[in-house]
Design a protein around this motif. Sequence first.
Motif, PDB file in Angstrom:
ATOM      1  N   VAL A  67      20.959  14.004  11.129  1.00 50.47           N
ATOM      2  CA  VAL A  67      20.864  14.990  10.046  1.00 50.47           C
ATOM      3  C   VAL A  67      19.572  14.797   9.256  1.00 50.47           C
ATOM      4  O   VAL A  67      18.844  15.764   8.987  1.00 50.47           O
ATOM      5  N   ARG A  68      19.273  13.565   8.868  1.00 49.43           N
ATOM      6  CA  ARG A  68      18.066  13.319   8.083  1.00 49.43           C
ATOM      7  C   ARG A  68      16.810  13.598   8.900  1.00 49.43           C
ATOM      8  O   ARG A  68      15.811  14.103   8.378  1.00 49.43           O
ATOM      9  N   LEU A  69      16.855  13.295  10.180  1.00 48.51           N
ATOM     10  CA  LEU A  69      15.711  13.589  11.041  1.00 48.51           C
ATOM     11  C   LEU A  69      15.505  15.096  11.150  1.00 48.51           C
ATOM     12  O   LEU A  69      14.371  15.592  11.080  1.00 48.51           O
ATOM     13  N   ALA A  70      16.593  15.834  11.283  1.00 49.31           N
ATOM     14  CA  ALA A  70      16.487  17.292  11.360  1.00 49.31           C
ATOM     15  C   ALA A  70      15.960  17.870  10.052  1.00 49.31           C
ATOM     16  O   ALA A  70      15.151  18.810  10.048  1.00 49.31           O
ATOM     17  N   GLU A  71      16.405  17.315   8.922  1.00 47.32           N
ATOM     18  CA  GLU A  71      15.923  17.800   7.624  1.00 47.32           C
ATOM     19  C   GLU A  71      14.424  17.547   7.463  1.00 47.32           C
ATOM     20  O   GLU A  71      13.698  18.386   6.920  1.00 47.32           O
ATOM     21  N   GLU A  72      13.965  16.375   7.927  1.00 47.46           N
ATOM     22  CA  GLU A  72      12.534  16.078   7.841  1.00 47.46           C
ATOM     23  C   GLU A  72      11.728  17.030   8.720  1.00 47.46           C
ATOM     24  O   GLU A  72      10.673  17.540   8.310  1.00 47.46           O
ATOM     25  N   ILE A  73      12.213  17.274   9.921  1.00 41.14           N
ATOM     26  CA  ILE A  73      11.521  18.218  10.808  1.00 41.14           C
ATOM     27  C   ILE A  73      11.534  19.612  10.197  1.00 41.14           C
ATOM     28  O   ILE A  73      10.525  20.334  10.225  1.00 41.14           O
ATOM     29  N   ASP A  74      12.661  19.977   9.611  1.00 39.46           N
ATOM     30  CA  ASP A  74      12.776  21.283   8.964  1.00 39.46           C
ATOM     31  C   ASP A  74      11.766  21.410   7.828  1.00 39.46           C
ATOM     32  O   ASP A  74      11.126  22.454   7.654  1.00 39.46           O
ATOM     33  N   ARG A  75      11.610  20.325   7.054  1.00 40.08           N
ATOM     34  CA  ARG A  75      10.652  20.363   5.944  1.00 40.08           C
ATOM     35  C   ARG A  75       9.232  20.560   6.454  1.00 40.08           C
ATOM     36  O   ARG A  75       8.450  21.322   5.892  1.00 40.08           O
ATOM     37  N   ARG A  76       8.902  19.878   7.539  1.00 41.92           N
ATOM     38  CA  ARG A  76       7.541  19.986   8.062  1.00 41.92           C
ATOM     39  C   ARG A  76       7.262  21.353   8.681  1.00 41.92           C
ATOM     40  O   ARG A  76       6.108  21.774   8.749  1.00 41.92           O
ATOM     41  N   ARG A  77       8.312  22.015   9.125  1.00 47.44           N
ATOM     42  CA  ARG A  77       8.129  23.331   9.742  1.00 47.44           C
ATOM     43  C   ARG A  77       8.334  24.468   8.753  1.00 47.44           C
ATOM     44  O   ARG A  77       8.217  25.636   9.113  1.00 47.44           O
ATOM     45  N   ALA A  78       8.632  24.114   7.482  1.00 54.00           N
ATOM     46  CA  ALA A  78       8.929  25.148   6.490  1.00 54.00           C
ATOM     47  C   ALA A  78       7.682  25.965   6.185  1.00 54.00           C
ATOM     48  O   ALA A  78       6.553  25.478   6.303  1.00 54.00           O
TER      49      ALA A  78
END
Length: 237
Positions: A67-78
Amino acid sequence: MAAVVLPVVVGEVARLLGVPPETVDCEGTLVDQGIGSVLGMDLVDALNAALELDLGPEVVYDHPTPVRLAEEIDRRRAPTPAPAVSGSGLDGNLDDPVRRHVAALASVPVDVVVPDVPLVDQGINSVRSVDLVDALNADLGLNLGPEVVFDHPTPAALADHVRSVLPGPADPASVDPAPAPVEARPAPAANTGADGAGDDAPPGDAIAVIGISGRFADLPDLDALTDALWAGESRVR
């Protein structure tokens, strides 16, 4: 967007472990589920290829659950957020050195760095925080210590602190006033009188001989002693 990224992360974890995706614990740590250091690098490579990213291997340790890894990736792709405006005048500026160095260390565009989000949540871990301080010191000629990142944990707070310690113009109140000009004293008037004192001599500069006394080696006065000495007489007794 996390709902899109999380299945990708879970799918790659399941593929590397050889298990069905539904058995992957999204809240459990990756290392406890079998993703060690070697598989962690394989996971990062797979996510970079699948999502067209440029993640470093440390992302798995900084964000240790799916979950935290996905959130970090999501932040970078925002999408790029609008620049923030702050009283510091630094953290809302894309040329702000704090955001610029954070972006370089986190391998993201400058405009992705969020001023009010903690640095640790934007990829600046303990090792990178030391690099961030070193970069700011070199860039701005400062002497910050590594603890500054923990005392000012967001880009905005750190920018405010950097602004407060940057050398600025001298405070006029702190500058010593110029010394008062020294008034020139008039030169003494030339002596014109017969006695050498001069009628126009300033009273404060006049010199008067009041008297003289002494013992003159058995001679009646100073003139007699002077004449005897000039004549080569020794008056030592």
